[in-house]
Design a protein around this motif. Structure first.
Motif, PDB file in Angstrom:
ATOM      1  N   PRO A 111      18.980 -41.775  -8.252  1.00  0.00           N
ATOM      2  CA  PRO A 111      19.181 -40.328  -8.259  1.00  0.00           C
ATOM      3  C   PRO A 111      19.569 -39.883  -9.665  1.00  0.00           C
ATOM      4  O   PRO A 111      20.331 -40.578 -10.350  1.00  0.00           O
ATOM      5  CB  PRO A 111      20.336 -40.113  -7.277  1.00  0.00           C
ATOM      6  N   GLU A 140      28.353 -40.000 -17.147  1.00  0.00           N
ATOM      7  CA  GLU A 140      27.242 -39.211 -17.720  1.00  0.00           C
ATOM      8  C   GLU A 140      25.888 -39.746 -17.245  1.00  0.00           C
ATOM      9  O   GLU A 140      24.833 -39.277 -17.687  1.00  0.00           O
ATOM     10  CB  GLU A 140      27.300 -39.239 -19.246  1.00  0.00           C
ATOM     11  N   TYR A 165      21.428 -28.737  -9.656  1.00  0.00           N
ATOM     12  CA  TYR A 165      22.880 -28.684  -9.813  1.00  0.00           C
ATOM     13  C   TYR A 165      23.332 -30.096 -10.136  1.00  0.00           C
ATOM     14  O   TYR A 165      22.558 -31.044  -9.962  1.00  0.00           O
ATOM     15  CB  TYR A 165      23.575 -28.185  -8.527  1.00  0.00           C
ATOM     16  N   LEU A 167      26.032 -33.170  -9.518  1.00  0.00           N
ATOM     17  CA  LEU A 167      27.067 -33.756  -8.659  1.00  0.00           C
ATOM     18  C   LEU A 167      27.893 -34.747  -9.483  1.00  0.00           C
ATOM     19  O   LEU A 167      27.500 -35.120 -10.591  1.00  0.00           O
ATOM     20  CB  LEU A 167      26.394 -34.507  -7.505  1.00  0.00           C
TER      21      LEU A 167
END
Ligand SMILES: C[S@@+](CC[C@H](N)C(=O)[O-])C[C@H]1O[C@@H](n2cnc3c(N)ncnc32)[C@H](O)[C@@H]1O
Length: 288
Positions: A111, A140, A165, A167
């Motif tokens: 992801p 990061e 966005y 997470l």
């Protein structure tokens, strides 16, 4: 389907024992194992991150820890010093992911918010895989050479964002992807018909029509009369028109991707009434 997940918070995935996912594991349809990335560290602090090369805020996940872990889970022997130095700058076409998700070979998924969006199409494709291996990023993110390296070794590596966005970590994103993928596996849903006509599903995907249950009137709000008519043809048309109208309003990009040849006369009429032109290959909004 075998699913391995690597995370610095493997406890997060205890939630996979609940509900349909838990039942699928009990039935032997899924075998989910969450691994702690720190088990592959060798220092006293079990560190998995280091400062970014080139400077900047935050920390980046170290490639050496990830590669020890992934080599083991992928069944690779430890690379020699020569293999370690492999040039991963241009994997070329031969190392490109096989979009048919070869059965048996693991698909390695990271992801990543700065990657292509994960869609229902990806979920459908991956629901046919035998083995998925997810790597959850934190901080990061992970060193960019990790996916490059495994691609160059011929592994089908995917990087996906679940939305625009950011997470804190990949764990939530992996849960989202896993739920979308596994519910499409044959035998997963008690009622397989429930996944046939859903939002984003199949060719000509639309948002689904709205749903109602009993009572017919609740707090003074009635369900649309046609749904109580018992006339299946009319109900189907009403739902289809509602799906077209909602999609046109909320996700016009999905309408613009439809194949006009696949639309029936009633679909065309509805779309034209909604301000779309349907005589070319794809619908076009007249206001554009
Ligand atoms: C704080 S984020 C890193 C954000 C990264 N520095 C950036 O700006 O693109 C840490 C990890 O969370 C996961 N993550 C965060 N947002 C995500 C999203 N929208 N989709 C998928 N994974 C996400 C990824 O695994 C990522 O490596």
């Amino acid at each position: 389907m075998k699913i391995d997940i690597v995370s610095v918070f493997p406890e997060y995935f205890e939630v996979m024992n609940l509900s349909l996912m838990g039942k699928a594991q009990a039935k032997g349809l899924l075998e989910i194992k969450a691994h702690n990335l720190r088990d592959w560290t060798h220092d006293v602090h079990h560190s998995v991150d280091d400062t970014p090369v080139g400077g900047g805020a935050g920390m980046v996940m170290k490639p050496e820890v990830w590669s020890e872990c992934l080599d083991e889970l992928l069944g690779f022997s430890q690379p020699s010093a020569a293999t370690d130095a492999v040039d991963t700058s241009d994997p070329g076409d031969s190392a490109a992911p096989d979009s048919s998700a070869p059965s048996g070979a693991p698909v390695l998924i990271f992801p990543n918010p700065s990657a292509p969006l994960f869609t229902q199409r990806d979920a459908t494709e991956l629901s046919h895989a035998d083995h998925l291996l997810f790597g959850c990023g934190r901080y990061e993110g992970y060193d960019a050479r990790i996916p490059d390296y495994y691609r160059a070794q011929g592994v089908d590596v995917r990087e996906y964002s679940i939305g625009d966005y950011v997470l804190n970590g990949g764990e939530v994103a992996v849960s989202v992807m896993l739920e979308a993928i596994t519910r499409l596996m044959p035998g997963f849903m008690g009622n397989p018909d429930s996944i046939v006509e859903e939002s984003y599903t199949g060719e000509g995907a639309l948002l689904e029509h709205r749903q109602y249950t009993k009572p017919a009137v609740w707090r003074g709000i009635a369900v649309p009369d046609v749904l109580l008519s018992g006339d299946h043809g009319k109900v189907d048309r009403f739902r289809r028109d509602e799906a077209l109208a909602r999609t046109a309003e909320i996700r016009p990009d999905l309408i613009a991707a439809l194949d006009c040849k696949a639309l029936d006369k009633a679909d065309r009429k509805t779309l034209m009434a909604l301000g779309w032109e349907v005589s070319a290959a794809h619908p076009r909004r007249l206001a554009d």
